[in-house]
Write a protein that holds these residues in place. Structure first.
Motif, PDB file in Angstrom:
ATOM      1  N   UNK A 188       0.828  -1.213   0.000  1.00  0.00           N
ATOM      2  CA  UNK A 188       0.000   0.000   0.000  1.00  0.00           C
ATOM      3  C   UNK A 188       0.855   1.254   0.000  1.00  0.00           C
ATOM      4  N   UNK A 189       1.968   1.213   0.702  1.00  0.00           N
ATOM      5  CA  UNK A 189       2.863   2.369   0.672  1.00  0.00           C
ATOM      6  C   UNK A 189       3.450   2.569  -0.719  1.00  0.00           C
ATOM      7  N   UNK A 190       3.725   1.470  -1.430  1.00  0.00           N
ATOM      8  CA  UNK A 190       4.191   1.585  -2.806  1.00  0.00           C
ATOM      9  C   UNK A 190       3.141   2.268  -3.673  1.00  0.00           C
ATOM     10  N   UNK A 191       1.875   1.896  -3.489  1.00  0.00           N
ATOM     11  CA  UNK A 191       0.795   2.521  -4.258  1.00  0.00           C
ATOM     12  C   UNK A 191       0.734   4.011  -3.955  1.00  0.00           C
ATOM     13  N   UNK A 192       0.775   4.365  -2.690  1.00  0.00           N
ATOM     14  CA  UNK A 192       0.693   5.780  -2.314  1.00  0.00           C
ATOM     15  C   UNK A 192       1.858   6.585  -2.871  1.00  0.00           C
ATOM     16  N   UNK A 193       3.068   6.061  -2.741  1.00  0.00           N
ATOM     17  CA  UNK A 193       4.228   6.763  -3.281  1.00  0.00           C
ATOM     18  C   UNK A 193       4.134   6.919  -4.796  1.00  0.00           C
ATOM     19  N   UNK A 194       3.706   5.867  -5.473  1.00  0.00           N
ATOM     20  CA  UNK A 194       3.603   5.922  -6.930  1.00  0.00           C
ATOM     21  C   UNK A 194       2.578   6.957  -7.366  1.00  0.00           C
ATOM     22  N   UNK A 221       1.376   9.604  -5.557  1.00  0.00           N
ATOM     23  CA  UNK A 221       1.741  10.958  -5.124  1.00  0.00           C
ATOM     24  C   UNK A 221       2.879  11.528  -5.971  1.00  0.00           C
ATOM     25  N   UNK A 222       3.909  10.740  -6.208  1.00  0.00           N
ATOM     26  CA  UNK A 222       5.102  11.277  -6.854  1.00  0.00           C
ATOM     27  C   UNK A 222       5.130  11.114  -8.370  1.00  0.00           C
ATOM     28  N   UNK A 223       4.349  10.196  -8.938  1.00  0.00           N
ATOM     29  CA  UNK A 223       4.452   9.938 -10.365  1.00  0.00           C
ATOM     30  C   UNK A 223       3.149  10.116 -11.132  1.00  0.00           C
ATOM     31  N   UNK A 224       2.076  10.456 -10.456  1.00  0.00           N
ATOM     32  CA  UNK A 224       0.824  10.801 -11.124  1.00  0.00           C
ATOM     33  C   UNK A 224       0.304   9.762 -12.091  1.00  0.00           C
ATOM     34  N   UNK A 225       0.248  10.134 -13.371  1.00  0.00           N
ATOM     35  CA  UNK A 225      -0.361   9.283 -14.396  1.00  0.00           C
ATOM     36  C   UNK A 225       0.405   7.982 -14.638  1.00  0.00           C
ATOM     37  N   UNK A 226       1.691   7.960 -14.355  1.00  0.00           N
ATOM     38  CA  UNK A 226       2.500   6.756 -14.600  1.00  0.00           C
ATOM     39  C   UNK A 226       2.564   5.862 -13.365  1.00  0.00           C
ATOM     40  N   UNK A 227       1.618   5.990 -12.455  1.00  0.00           N
ATOM     41  CA  UNK A 227       1.705   5.286 -11.182  1.00  0.00           C
ATOM     42  C   UNK A 227       1.671   3.768 -11.325  1.00  0.00           C
ATOM     43  N   UNK A 228       0.955   3.255 -12.305  1.00  0.00           N
ATOM     44  CA  UNK A 228       0.869   1.795 -12.456  1.00  0.00           C
ATOM     45  C   UNK A 228       2.224   1.200 -12.835  1.00  0.00           C
ATOM     46  N   UNK A 229       2.919   1.844 -13.757  1.00  0.00           N
ATOM     47  CA  UNK A 229       4.240   1.361 -14.166  1.00  0.00           C
ATOM     48  C   UNK A 229       5.227   1.454 -13.015  1.00  0.00           C
ATOM     49  N   UNK A 230       5.192   2.541 -12.289  1.00  0.00           N
ATOM     50  CA  UNK A 230       6.093   2.727 -11.153  1.00  0.00           C
ATOM     51  C   UNK A 230       5.778   1.712 -10.059  1.00  0.00           C
ATOM     52  N   UNK A 231       4.494   1.453  -9.827  1.00  0.00           N
ATOM     53  CA  UNK A 231       4.106   0.460  -8.820  1.00  0.00           C
ATOM     54  C   UNK A 231       4.649  -0.923  -9.175  1.00  0.00           C
ATOM     55  N   UNK A 232       4.580  -1.285 -10.448  1.00  0.00           N
ATOM     56  CA  UNK A 232       5.119  -2.582 -10.877  1.00  0.00           C
ATOM     57  C   UNK A 232       6.631  -2.643 -10.674  1.00  0.00           C
TER      58      UNK A 232
END
Length: 66
Positions: free
Chosen positions: A14-20, A22-33
């Motif tokens: 969940x912290x990974x989701x929140x960081x992704x 908050x900090x990466x906006x539209x690209x959050x899914x790629x960053x989360x992976x």
């Protein structure tokens, strides 16, 4: 003890989701992976005996660290 480990894992995810988000906006899914994939490298720690040894180097000992 097992419940605490499961809680820790879900908290980290969940912290990974929140960081992704908050900090990466539209690209959050790629960053989360990417963030989640970094945890996969440490799965090989569960295959060795003992799981933790203070003076052991991970290089050439753990399968995914070589």
């Amino acid at each position: 003890m097992l419940n605490a480990n499961i809680y820790s894992l879900f908290l980290a995810l969940w912290l990974f989701v929140l960081h992704a988000i908050i900090f990466f906006g539209q690209a959050w899914k790629r960053i989360y992976l990417i963030l989640t994939a970094t945890m996969l490298v440490d799965l090989d720690h569960l295959l060795v005996d003992p799981i933790f040894q203070a003076n052991r180097c991970s290089i050439n000992f753990h399968y995914l660290h070589t």
